[in-house]
Design an enzyme around this catalytic site. Sequence first.
Site, PDB file in Angstrom:
ATOM      1  N   ASP A 166     -42.073 -36.859  -7.460  1.00  0.00           N
ATOM      2  CA  ASP A 166     -40.892 -36.736  -6.598  1.00  0.00           C
ATOM      3  C   ASP A 166     -40.811 -35.361  -5.903  1.00  0.00           C
ATOM      4  O   ASP A 166     -40.798 -34.326  -6.574  1.00  0.00           O
ATOM      5  CB  ASP A 166     -39.604 -36.930  -7.409  1.00  0.00           C
ATOM      6  CG  ASP A 166     -39.497 -38.315  -8.037  1.00  0.00           C
ATOM      7  OD1 ASP A 166     -40.522 -38.838  -8.504  1.00  0.00           O
ATOM      8  OD2 ASP A 166     -38.370 -38.854  -8.095  1.00  0.00           O
TER       9      ASP A 166
ATOM     10  N   HIS B 211     -32.921 -43.459  -4.925  1.00  0.00           N
ATOM     11  CA  HIS B 211     -32.245 -42.784  -3.802  1.00  0.00           C
ATOM     12  C   HIS B 211     -32.808 -43.208  -2.449  1.00  0.00           C
ATOM     13  O   HIS B 211     -32.665 -42.475  -1.467  1.00  0.00           O
ATOM     14  CB  HIS B 211     -32.341 -41.269  -3.961  1.00  0.00           C
ATOM     15  CG  HIS B 211     -31.525 -40.747  -5.097  1.00  0.00           C
ATOM     16  ND1 HIS B 211     -30.164 -40.880  -5.152  1.00  0.00           N
ATOM     17  CD2 HIS B 211     -31.891 -40.126  -6.240  1.00  0.00           C
ATOM     18  CE1 HIS B 211     -29.709 -40.362  -6.281  1.00  0.00           C
ATOM     19  NE2 HIS B 211     -30.731 -39.903  -6.966  1.00  0.00           N
TER      20      HIS B 211
ATOM     21  N   HIS C  80     -40.665 -46.647 -10.530  1.00  0.00           N
ATOM     22  CA  HIS C  80     -39.638 -45.609 -10.497  1.00  0.00           C
ATOM     23  C   HIS C  80     -38.552 -45.938 -11.512  1.00  0.00           C
ATOM     24  O   HIS C  80     -37.729 -46.835 -11.293  1.00  0.00           O
ATOM     25  CB  HIS C  80     -39.057 -45.538  -9.079  1.00  0.00           C
ATOM     26  CG  HIS C  80     -38.251 -44.310  -8.847  1.00  0.00           C
ATOM     27  ND1 HIS C  80     -38.806 -43.121  -8.428  1.00  0.00           N
ATOM     28  CD2 HIS C  80     -36.933 -44.065  -8.996  1.00  0.00           C
ATOM     29  CE1 HIS C  80     -37.861 -42.206  -8.309  1.00  0.00           C
ATOM     30  NE2 HIS C  80     -36.710 -42.754  -8.647  1.00  0.00           N
TER      31      HIS C  80
ATOM     32  N   HIS D  31     -38.879 -36.462 -12.776  1.00  0.00           N
ATOM     33  CA  HIS D  31     -39.242 -35.144 -12.240  1.00  0.00           C
ATOM     34  C   HIS D  31     -39.877 -34.248 -13.303  1.00  0.00           C
ATOM     35  O   HIS D  31     -39.913 -33.024 -13.138  1.00  0.00           O
ATOM     36  CB  HIS D  31     -38.029 -34.425 -11.629  1.00  0.00           C
ATOM     37  CG  HIS D  31     -37.344 -35.172 -10.535  1.00  0.00           C
ATOM     38  ND1 HIS D  31     -36.404 -34.591  -9.702  1.00  0.00           N
ATOM     39  CD2 HIS D  31     -37.430 -36.457 -10.122  1.00  0.00           C
ATOM     40  CE1 HIS D  31     -35.958 -35.483  -8.839  1.00  0.00           C
ATOM     41  NE2 HIS D  31     -36.572 -36.635  -9.084  1.00  0.00           N
TER      42      HIS D  31
HETATM   43 FE   LIG Z   1     -36.368 -38.494  -8.034  1.00  0.00          FE
HETATM   44 FE   LIG Z   2     -35.073 -41.470  -8.829  1.00  0.00          FE
END
Ligand SMILES: [Fe+2]
Ligand SMILES: [Fe+2]
Length: 263
Positions: free
Chosen positions: A8, A68, A148, A175
Amino acid sequence: MRILFLGDIVGHIGLRAVSDVLPSIRQKERLDFVIANGENASGGFGLTEEDYQYLIDSGVDCVTLGNHWDSKKQIREYCERAPKLVRPANILYFDGGSGSRKFLVGEKEVTVTNILGTAFMKETVASPIVTMGEILPSSSAIHIVDYHAESTSEKAIFASYFDGRVSAVIGTHTHVQTADETVYPGGTAFISDAGLCGAHQSVIGFDKAGAIDKMVFGRDAKLKIKEDGDKVVNGVILDIADNGKTTSIKRVYLINGKEKNNG
Ligand SMILES: [Fe+2]
Ligand SMILES: [Fe+2]
């Protein structure tokens, strides 16, 4: 086929970190194709068309997304003219863009699919297993899945179930790069999470002060991206045979363009 998958990207610092290192890493590692997760590239949440284009101009060949994916609403419109963008395949009530795309790399095809997980995630999505089952019949031998999700076990279960049917299942979203990279017996590479491209010594790419305010003191603080300091680039490099089986997966962890040793 040598593919770099980047974790990410968070904020401008993440975009810059990627564009700084990509020319040299592409040459040094003789990369054929670069995939990057861009769901947090624009202000920490979502991806604007400008930042999508910045990544493509920097040498990224395919941009994947995550929960997102539409935090910047403009994506619902520009995804139609973004041929290198792959949004989650199992979102509901949106048909624009694509959740699985084929790319021509030299004379070989590479399919990239983006799937959203379910455990500890707020989004309501179609079953990752069912969605993947629908995608598989038309995908190419070389097939990279960006899974994800929050849960490491969910990612491992998905990768184990599809072992031998895709080239790699690369986890994103936390992350934080994990050290569990492996190639399963059927030739599917797996890592629970590829990690972060953004600010080193941050809270998953965000500024520490705001995060502490929020969690320690319960203040209604707004999370801000940490846009200064050392830049980290996390990812994995995959070696994949023409039959789609992966032969090796190697972690990439760079700080200011240099390999991380300690701290
Ligand atoms: Fe992310
Ligand atoms: Fe995410």
